[in-house]
Write a protein that holds these residues in place. Structure first.
Motif, mmCIF file in Angstrom:
data_model
loop_
_atom_site.group_PDB
_atom_site.id
_atom_site.type_symbol
_atom_site.label_atom_id
_atom_site.label_comp_id
_atom_site.label_asym_id
_atom_site.label_seq_id
_atom_site.Cartn_x
_atom_site.Cartn_y
_atom_site.Cartn_z
ATOM 1 N N ARG A 215 -1.087 -5.413 2.386
ATOM 2 C CA ARG A 215 0.084 -4.875 3.102
ATOM 3 C C ARG A 215 0.261 -3.432 2.654
ATOM 4 O O ARG A 215 0.551 -3.174 1.477
ATOM 5 C CB ARG A 215 1.332 -5.710 2.815
ATOM 6 N N VAL A 216 0.066 -2.538 3.596
ATOM 7 C CA VAL A 216 0.154 -1.108 3.276
ATOM 8 C C VAL A 216 1.581 -0.637 3.541
ATOM 9 O O VAL A 216 2.053 -0.642 4.677
ATOM 10 C CB VAL A 216 -0.858 -0.308 4.128
ATOM 11 N N LEU A 217 2.248 -0.238 2.481
ATOM 12 C CA LEU A 217 3.654 0.171 2.581
ATOM 13 C C LEU A 217 3.787 1.661 2.838
ATOM 14 O O LEU A 217 4.685 2.102 3.563
ATOM 15 C CB LEU A 217 4.390 -0.206 1.292
ATOM 16 N N GLU A 218 2.923 2.437 2.223
ATOM 17 C CA GLU A 218 2.902 3.891 2.420
ATOM 18 C C GLU A 218 1.452 4.323 2.391
ATOM 19 O O GLU A 218 0.643 3.778 1.639
ATOM 20 C CB GLU A 218 3.678 4.609 1.311
ATOM 21 N N LEU A 219 1.131 5.316 3.201
ATOM 22 C CA LEU A 219 -0.253 5.783 3.233
ATOM 23 C C LEU A 219 -0.309 7.260 3.585
ATOM 24 O O LEU A 219 0.291 7.697 4.566
ATOM 25 C CB LEU A 219 -1.069 4.988 4.258
ATOM 26 N N ASP A 220 -1.029 7.991 2.770
ATOM 27 C CA ASP A 220 -1.322 9.394 3.060
ATOM 28 C C ASP A 220 -2.836 9.527 2.981
ATOM 29 O O ASP A 220 -3.399 9.564 1.892
ATOM 30 C CB ASP A 220 -0.618 10.301 2.047
ATOM 31 N N GLY A 221 -3.517 9.542 4.121
ATOM 32 C CA GLY A 221 -4.970 9.596 4.142
ATOM 33 C C GLY A 221 -5.551 8.320 4.725
ATOM 34 O O GLY A 221 -4.848 7.543 5.389
ATOM 35 N N GLN A 222 -6.824 8.108 4.488
ATOM 36 C CA GLN A 222 -7.528 6.919 4.987
ATOM 37 C C GLN A 222 -8.136 6.181 3.803
ATOM 38 O O GLN A 222 -8.840 6.764 2.991
ATOM 39 C CB GLN A 222 -8.620 7.330 5.977
ATOM 40 N N LEU A 223 -7.858 4.892 3.752
ATOM 41 C CA LEU A 223 -8.289 4.070 2.618
ATOM 42 C C LEU A 223 -9.310 3.035 3.088
ATOM 43 O O LEU A 223 -9.066 2.318 4.062
ATOM 44 C CB LEU A 223 -7.075 3.355 2.003
ATOM 45 N N ALA B 194 -1.902 5.679 -1.518
ATOM 46 C CA ALA B 194 -1.484 4.481 -0.785
ATOM 47 C C ALA B 194 -0.646 3.611 -1.700
ATOM 48 O O ALA B 194 -0.950 3.449 -2.883
ATOM 49 C CB ALA B 194 -2.702 3.699 -0.294
ATOM 50 N N LYS B 195 0.406 3.066 -1.125
ATOM 51 C CA LYS B 195 1.235 2.093 -1.846
ATOM 52 C C LYS B 195 1.035 0.746 -1.163
ATOM 53 O O LYS B 195 1.310 0.621 0.044
ATOM 54 C CB LYS B 195 2.699 2.517 -1.796
ATOM 55 N N ILE B 196 0.541 -0.242 -1.925
ATOM 56 C CA ILE B 196 0.089 -1.473 -1.276
ATOM 57 C C ILE B 196 0.447 -2.724 -2.077
ATOM 58 O O ILE B 196 0.627 -2.686 -3.286
ATOM 59 C CB ILE B 196 -1.447 -1.448 -1.049
ATOM 60 N N MET B 197 0.534 -3.808 -1.324
ATOM 61 C CA MET B 197 0.544 -5.166 -1.886
ATOM 62 C C MET B 197 -0.832 -5.765 -1.581
ATOM 63 O O MET B 197 -1.339 -5.591 -0.467
ATOM 64 C CB MET B 197 1.591 -6.042 -1.200
ATOM 65 N N ILE B 198 -1.393 -6.476 -2.519
ATOM 66 C CA ILE B 198 -2.676 -7.147 -2.285
ATOM 67 C C ILE B 198 -2.534 -8.622 -2.652
ATOM 68 O O ILE B 198 -2.127 -8.955 -3.778
ATOM 69 C CB ILE B 198 -3.806 -6.512 -3.111
ATOM 70 N N TYR B 199 -2.871 -9.477 -1.692
ATOM 71 C CA TYR B 199 -2.859 -10.919 -1.908
ATOM 72 C C TYR B 199 -4.278 -11.452 -1.748
ATOM 73 O O TYR B 199 -5.037 -10.982 -0.894
ATOM 74 C CB TYR B 199 -1.994 -11.633 -0.876
ATOM 75 N N LEU B 200 -4.602 -12.456 -2.537
ATOM 76 C CA LEU B 200 -5.854 -13.181 -2.361
ATOM 77 C C LEU B 200 -5.503 -14.651 -2.131
ATOM 78 O O LEU B 200 -4.994 -15.326 -3.028
ATOM 79 C CB LEU B 200 -6.742 -13.026 -3.605
ATOM 80 N N ALA B 201 -5.742 -15.112 -0.889
ATOM 81 C CA ALA B 201 -5.420 -16.501 -0.518
ATOM 82 C C ALA B 201 -6.700 -17.323 -0.581
ATOM 83 O O ALA B 201 -7.697 -17.000 0.087
ATOM 84 C CB ALA B 201 -4.825 -16.541 0.879
ATOM 85 N N ASN C 31 3.295 -3.623 -4.893
ATOM 86 C CA ASN C 31 3.825 -2.279 -4.636
ATOM 87 C C ASN C 31 3.156 -1.234 -5.531
ATOM 88 O O ASN C 31 3.825 -0.346 -6.066
ATOM 89 C CB ASN C 31 5.343 -2.240 -4.856
ATOM 90 N N ALA C 32 1.865 -1.351 -5.684
ATOM 91 C CA ALA C 32 1.136 -0.429 -6.558
ATOM 92 C C ALA C 32 0.725 0.806 -5.773
ATOM 93 O O ALA C 32 0.296 0.705 -4.621
ATOM 94 C CB ALA C 32 -0.092 -1.122 -7.136
ATOM 95 N N LEU D 179 10.544 -4.848 -4.544
ATOM 96 C CA LEU D 179 9.658 -4.940 -5.704
ATOM 97 C C LEU D 179 9.518 -3.615 -6.437
ATOM 98 O O LEU D 179 8.973 -3.567 -7.544
ATOM 99 C CB LEU D 179 8.284 -5.460 -5.273
ATOM 100 N N ASP D 180 10.010 -2.532 -5.839
ATOM 101 C CA ASP D 180 10.049 -1.269 -6.590
ATOM 102 C C ASP D 180 11.033 -1.350 -7.754
ATOM 103 O O ASP D 180 10.969 -0.531 -8.678
ATOM 104 C CB ASP D 180 10.466 -0.106 -5.672
#
Lengths: 109, 336
Positions: free
Chosen positions: A38-46, A99-106, A13-14, B82-83
């Motif tokens: 996993r994009v939780l919030e987005l303002d713009g293009q990432l 952007a508020k995101i979760m990032i996983y590396l599997a 959730n960073a 998680l917030d």
């Protein structure tokens, strides 16, 4: 022996509002890797570009086409032949984005 | 070799070759409590185990050539959002399987094989990376944790040439590492934590090289939700100054001059669930009697933690430089 796997949660959730790189992660034991974002919030293009490194210090882009994120949701990108270190580089198409995101590396053997 | 796929290892470290990673013989080290009683017969002929001095019953032996072995990132409590993760514990970083690969020499490898468990901080002052192994205990007894470890600060490239060719400034870029536990007897009994920290430098970056123990407990999620505010620089304690010197705990370790040469160290820590105390800590040649060191206890009970026994290792940087703790292998044994 079953094949080993490991999922690392790289970001939780960073929220980012400027160009960024994730922390280096060692992947030498794995044969395949898959980023999940996993994009939780987005303002713009990432745009998220996978990067490779021989030592965790000096980095270059992977040859793959990067992920372009325009909306909320789950995105993924797979990698092989990536050497021993991985990270993601993120940049926004314009200033004043976030952007508020979760990032996983599997990872899998 | 247990992991099927191996990296090229440019050279084996000296400690991994002929010496076989020998643990200090207990007959050579002062052991104030004499916890181990002598080599167990089944250790003979098994160099992976013979480098340890286990108590009567081995609970687990984690060789990180076999994988992550259940050493997970320390995760703060939450209720699905998680917030809500508390700042103190929201970013303890996922553990890694490391080949100890460096920009100058390539792959160093571990004490045996290629991989070790690596905890890595962010390059941010007082950021901490924590690995935890979670299990429970069957009955109160002595618990002994042994490990072969090494520690490093990330290579930096801002040297000014003012260097004597021996002691690298990078040694002063390493802050501290800590071994600790979290023990709870459940609703009816106390919850307490022992923590032993190797303080390589003080908070201003001056060399200390000594062992310390904590004198308070960190605020739990429950305590924070009851109104206690936690600092964010040290997840172990209520106040960052809540540490005291272990008597006789001054111990220069073997950083080995530069940021990319790793030498493995032997550590043996004993605590007693029956007395709720530390017993002793041995690191290479030094054995410290810990029986008289106070152990802080939470003043309220905790549900759903019946016979909780967690072991933790962490590394904390004091500067804007990543700090690493590498563990080749861990063995935990009990005397009952």
């Amino acid at each position: 022996m079953v094949r080993r796997s490991f999922t690392a949660v790289i970001e939780k959730n960073a929220t980012f509002s400027a160009p960024f790189e994730t922390e280096p992660y060692e992947t030498g034991w794995a044969e395949e890797a898959r980023w999940f974002v996993r994009v939780l919030e987005l303002d713009g293009q990432l745009t998220l570009t996978p990067q490779l490194s021989p030592d965790g210090l000096f980095w270059c882009d992977d040859e793959k086409v990067p992920m372009v994120v325009r909306d909320k949701g789950l995105y993924t990108l797979s990698l092989r032949d990536f050497g021993n270190w991985l990270r993601l580089r993120g940049e926004f198409a314009r200033a004043s984005s976030s952007a508020k995101i979760m990032i996983y590396l599997a990872l899998k053997e | 070799m247990s992991m099927d796929r191996r990296l090229f290892s440019a050279g084996m470290v000296a400690a991994a070759s002929a010496s076989g990673g020998q643990a200090p013989r207990r007959t050579n080290a002062p052991t104030p409590t004499s916890v181990p009683t002598g080599p167990l017969p089944y250790l003979a002929g098994n160099p992976e185990l013979a480098r340890f001095n286990p108590l009567k019953r081995i609970l687990f032996h984690d060789d990180f050539d076999n994988g992550i072995n259940g050493w997970a990132e320390l995760q703060a409590n939450h209720n699905g959002n998680l917030d809500d993760l508390r700042p103190l514990l929201k970013d303890m970083r996922p553990p890694q399987l490391s080949s100890c690969t460096f920009f100058d020499l390539g792959t160093h490898g571990s004490l045996s094989g290629t991989y070790s468990l690596k905890l890595a901080t962010r390059p941010k002052p007082f950021h901490t990376a924590v690995g935890v192994k979670r299990f429970t205990y069957a009955k109160p007894c002595k618990v002994q944790m042994e490990m072969w470890f090494t520690y490093k600060a990330e290579q930096t490239f801002d040297g000014d040439g003012n260097w004597d060719g021996n002691v690298s400034p990078s040694e002063l870029n390493f802050g501290d590492f800590t071994i600790s536990n979290d023990v709870s007897e459940g609703e009816a009994g106390p919850r307490y934590q022992c923590a032993l920290r190797y303080m390589n430098t003080d908070l201003e970056g001056k060399s200390l090289q000594k062992w310390m123990y904590k004198t308070s407990l960190h605020a739990t999620t429950k305590m924070e939700r009851q109104g206690i505010t936690a600092q964010t620089d040290d997840y172990h304690v209520l106040k960052t100054t809540d540490w005291a010197d272990v008597p006789g705990g001054y111990q220069p370790l073997c950083f080995n001059e530069i940021a990319t040469k790793v030498n493995w160290h032997y550590l043996r820590w004993v605590f007693d669930i029956q007395t709720r105390r530390n017993v002793e800590l041995q690191v290479n040649e030094l054995t410290m009697d810990l029986r008289n060191i106070p152990v802080p206890v939470y003043d309220q009970g905790y549900r759903s933690l019946n016979h909780l026994l967690n072991l933790l290792v962490d590394v904390r940087t004091h500067k804007s430089v990543r700090n690493f703790l590498f563990i080749d292998s861990v063995l935990v044994s009990v005397d009952a």
